[in-house]
Design a protein around this motif. Structure first.
Motif, PDB file in Angstrom:
ATOM      1  N   ILE A   1      93.662  32.187 -30.516  1.00 62.72           N
ATOM      2  CA  ILE A   1      92.419  32.854 -30.154  1.00 62.72           C
ATOM      3  C   ILE A   1      92.242  34.121 -30.988  1.00 62.72           C
ATOM      4  N   GLY A   2      93.301  34.905 -31.117  1.00 65.72           N
ATOM      5  CA  GLY A   2      93.220  36.129 -31.908  1.00 65.72           C
ATOM      6  C   GLY A   2      92.840  35.856 -33.348  1.00 65.72           C
ATOM      7  N   CYS A   3      93.428  34.822 -33.930  1.00 64.36           N
ATOM      8  CA  CYS A   3      93.110  34.472 -35.319  1.00 64.36           C
ATOM      9  C   CYS A   3      91.668  34.011 -35.475  1.00 64.36           C
ATOM     10  N   LEU A   4      91.160  33.245 -34.522  1.00 68.03           N
ATOM     11  CA  LEU A   4      89.772  32.792 -34.593  1.00 68.03           C
ATOM     12  C   LEU A   4      88.806  33.969 -34.501  1.00 68.03           C
ATOM     13  N   ILE A   5      89.098  34.914 -33.614  1.00 70.42           N
ATOM     14  CA  ILE A   5      88.247  36.104 -33.509  1.00 70.42           C
ATOM     15  C   ILE A   5      88.301  36.897 -34.809  1.00 70.42           C
ATOM     16  N   GLU A   6      89.507  37.096 -35.335  1.00 69.31           N
ATOM     17  CA  GLU A   6      89.691  37.870 -36.564  1.00 69.31           C
ATOM     18  C   GLU A   6      88.906  37.255 -37.721  1.00 69.31           C
ATOM     19  N   LYS A   7      89.069  35.963 -37.939  1.00 72.88           N
ATOM     20  CA  LYS A   7      88.428  35.320 -39.086  1.00 72.88           C
ATOM     21  C   LYS A   7      86.910  35.215 -38.904  1.00 72.88           C
ATOM     22  N   GLN A   8      86.461  35.108 -37.665  1.00 71.74           N
ATOM     23  CA  GLN A   8      85.019  35.106 -37.413  1.00 71.74           C
ATOM     24  C   GLN A   8      84.384  36.407 -37.909  1.00 71.74           C
ATOM     25  N   ILE A   9      85.115  37.517 -37.737  1.00 68.18           N
ATOM     26  CA  ILE A   9      84.590  38.827 -38.115  1.00 68.18           C
ATOM     27  C   ILE A   9      84.838  39.141 -39.587  1.00 68.18           C
ATOM     28  N   THR A  10      86.056  38.883 -40.060  1.00 64.64           N
ATOM     29  CA  THR A  10      86.422  39.327 -41.409  1.00 64.64           C
ATOM     30  C   THR A  10      86.029  38.351 -42.510  1.00 64.64           C
ATOM     31  N   THR A  11      85.988  37.061 -42.209  1.00 62.21           N
ATOM     32  CA  THR A  11      85.593  36.062 -43.220  1.00 62.21           C
ATOM     33  C   THR A  11      84.581  35.084 -42.618  1.00 62.21           C
ATOM     34  N   PRO A  12      83.386  35.567 -42.260  1.00 64.69           N
ATOM     35  CA  PRO A  12      82.411  34.711 -41.576  1.00 64.69           C
ATOM     36  C   PRO A  12      81.968  33.505 -42.409  1.00 64.69           C
ATOM     37  N   ASP A  13      82.037  33.622 -43.740  1.00 61.41           N
ATOM     38  CA  ASP A  13      81.633  32.502 -44.589  1.00 61.41           C
ATOM     39  C   ASP A  13      82.626  31.349 -44.537  1.00 61.41           C
ATOM     40  N   GLN A  14      83.837  31.608 -44.044  1.00 60.88           N
ATOM     41  CA  GLN A  14      84.863  30.568 -43.940  1.00 60.88           C
ATOM     42  C   GLN A  14      85.090  30.132 -42.492  1.00 60.88           C
ATOM     43  N   TYR A  15      84.213  30.563 -41.608  1.00 60.50           N
ATOM     44  CA  TYR A  15      84.343  30.283 -40.172  1.00 60.50           C
ATOM     45  C   TYR A  15      83.240  29.323 -39.755  1.00 60.50           C
ATOM     46  N   PRO A  16      83.505  28.364 -38.877  1.00 65.93           N
ATOM     47  CA  PRO A  16      84.729  28.012 -38.147  1.00 65.93           C
ATOM     48  C   PRO A  16      85.862  27.591 -39.086  1.00 65.93           C
ATOM     49  N   LEU A  17      87.079  27.513 -38.514  1.00 67.22           N
ATOM     50  CA  LEU A  17      88.263  27.234 -39.306  1.00 67.22           C
ATOM     51  C   LEU A  17      88.722  25.787 -39.163  1.00 67.22           C
ATOM     52  N   SER A  18      89.151  25.247 -40.293  1.00 70.59           N
ATOM     53  CA  SER A  18      89.830  23.949 -40.246  1.00 70.59           C
ATOM     54  C   SER A  18      91.214  24.135 -39.640  1.00 70.59           C
ATOM     55  N   LEU A  19      91.850  23.038 -39.294  1.00 72.78           N
ATOM     56  CA  LEU A  19      93.193  23.124 -38.720  1.00 72.78           C
ATOM     57  C   LEU A  19      94.158  23.766 -39.709  1.00 72.78           C
ATOM     58  N   ASN A  20      94.026  23.417 -40.980  1.00 71.01           N
ATOM     59  CA  ASN A  20      94.902  23.984 -42.000  1.00 71.01           C
ATOM     60  C   ASN A  20      94.694  25.493 -42.126  1.00 71.01           C
ATOM     61  N   ALA A  21      93.433  25.918 -42.156  1.00 66.20           N
ATOM     62  CA  ALA A  21      93.139  27.348 -42.272  1.00 66.20           C
ATOM     63  C   ALA A  21      93.619  28.103 -41.034  1.00 66.20           C
ATOM     64  N   LEU A  22      93.474  27.497 -39.868  1.00 65.97           N
ATOM     65  CA  LEU A  22      93.909  28.139 -38.635  1.00 65.97           C
ATOM     66  C   LEU A  22      95.432  28.251 -38.596  1.00 65.97           C
ATOM     67  N   THR A  23      96.119  27.223 -39.055  1.00 65.13           N
ATOM     68  CA  THR A  23      97.581  27.271 -39.105  1.00 65.13           C
ATOM     69  C   THR A  23      98.051  28.382 -40.036  1.00 65.13           C
ATOM     70  N   ASN A  24      97.413  28.482 -41.206  1.00 65.60           N
ATOM     71  CA  ASN A  24      97.766  29.548 -42.147  1.00 65.60           C
ATOM     72  C   ASN A  24      97.510  30.926 -41.537  1.00 65.60           C
ATOM     73  N   ALA A  25      96.435  31.043 -40.783  1.00 69.62           N
ATOM     74  CA  ALA A  25      96.121  32.325 -40.143  1.00 69.62           C
ATOM     75  C   ALA A  25      97.172  32.679 -39.094  1.00 69.62           C
ATOM     76  N   CYS A  26      97.613  31.685 -38.338  1.00 66.19           N
ATOM     77  CA  CYS A  26      98.636  31.933 -37.310  1.00 66.19           C
ATOM     78  C   CYS A  26      99.956  32.365 -37.938  1.00 66.19           C
ATOM     79  N   ASN A  27     100.266  31.814 -39.117  1.00 65.71           N
ATOM     80  CA  ASN A  27     101.538  32.094 -39.782  1.00 65.71           C
ATOM     81  C   ASN A  27     101.433  33.216 -40.805  1.00 65.71           C
ATOM     82  N   GLN A  28     100.316  33.886 -40.843  1.00 68.16           N
ATOM     83  CA  GLN A  28     100.085  34.954 -41.811  1.00 68.16           C
ATOM     84  C   GLN A  28     101.208  35.990 -41.736  1.00 68.16           C
ATOM     85  N   LYS A  29     101.614  36.508 -42.899  1.00 66.84           N
ATOM     86  CA  LYS A  29     102.729  37.455 -42.954  1.00 66.84           C
ATOM     87  C   LYS A  29     102.293  38.894 -42.712  1.00 66.84           C
ATOM     88  N   SER A  30     101.013  39.178 -42.883  1.00 62.47           N
ATOM     89  CA  SER A  30     100.513  40.536 -42.649  1.00 62.47           C
ATOM     90  C   SER A  30      99.741  40.583 -41.334  1.00 62.47           C
TER      91      SER A  30
END
Length: 222
Positions: free
Chosen positions: A13-42
């Motif tokens: 949920i946190g990642c979906l909210i974050e990407k909706q705000i920071t990268t709206p052109d790439q939102y909604p997220l695919s499963l791959n993009a969401l997985t990468n967001a969950c595993n993000q190192k920063s």
């Protein structure tokens, strides 16, 4: 409806909210993009290494809870997902932009001080000063429908108390304190008998370094 999230659900949920705000052109997220967001190192605490299958299971559970919906665009070859967690037409959770940013940061990074939240939330919403963040936190904690965040007891050596979200139930303060102490270089100093004033100074320096790192991360993303 009372929201109860597991640790993995909170991350999604946190990642979906974050990407909706920071990268709206790439939102909604695919499963791959969401997985990468969950595993993000920063800007993630703790770091996770989730497989796509595990994230899919979490998403499926959130769909059943009506907190996530599949929202693929016209011609899209893969399913994409968006959250229904807050600020939706029919949802009960309505936040200001700053409150949304604060909730997002707490979901993806866990308990933080108002100073840390101010620095990290600025990439998603304007935050004039720490007092503005503290006001937003108090509003979230004093909702008539029930508190969504809680102020934790101030830890030894810290200038400010950390705040945590309550979307995963009551906070285990003892466990948090133990984890914080075990991961801190100060804990190792105790073993060699460092004086109390030195320990306090070290803890304060650790907090300042953490805040500076957060500011650098925020500047890199601008």
């Amino acid at each position: 409806m009372k929201v109860e999230l597991s640790a993995h659900e909170a991350r999604v949920i946190g990642c979906l909210i974050e990407k909706q705000i920071t990268t709206p052109d790439q939102y909604p997220l695919s499963l791959n993009a969401l997985t990468n967001a969950c595993n993000q190192k920063s800007n993630r605490e703790p770091l996770m290494s989730l497989e796509e299958q595990a994230v899919q299971q979490v998403v499926d559970g959130l769909v059943r809870k009506h907190l996530v919906i599949e929202k693929s665009g016209f011609g899209s070859r893969v399913p994409k997902y968006q959250h229904l967690f807050c600020n939706t037409e029919f949802g009960s959770l309505k936040f200001t932009p700053l409150q949304t940013a604060i909730v997002c940061e707490l979901l993806v990074r866990g308990p933080q001080t108002p100073g840390e939240l101010r620095t990290r939330a600025q990439r998603m919403a304007p935050a004039g000063d720490v007092s503005e963040v503290e006001e937003a936190l108090r509003a979230l904690a004093q909702r008539t429908e029930g508190a969504l965040v809680v102020q934790l007891p101030r830890e030894p050596g810290r200038r400010d108390s950390r705040w945590a979200h309550l979307f995963s139930g009551d906070v285990d303060i003892a466990a948090l304190a133990a984890a914080s102490t075990a991961s801190s270089p100060v804990a190792r100093s105790v073993e060699v008998g460092a004086p109390a004033d030195v320990l306090e100074r070290m803890t304060q320096l650790e907090q300042q370094v953490a805040e500076l790192r957060a500011e650098v991360d925020a500047l890199k993303r601008t």
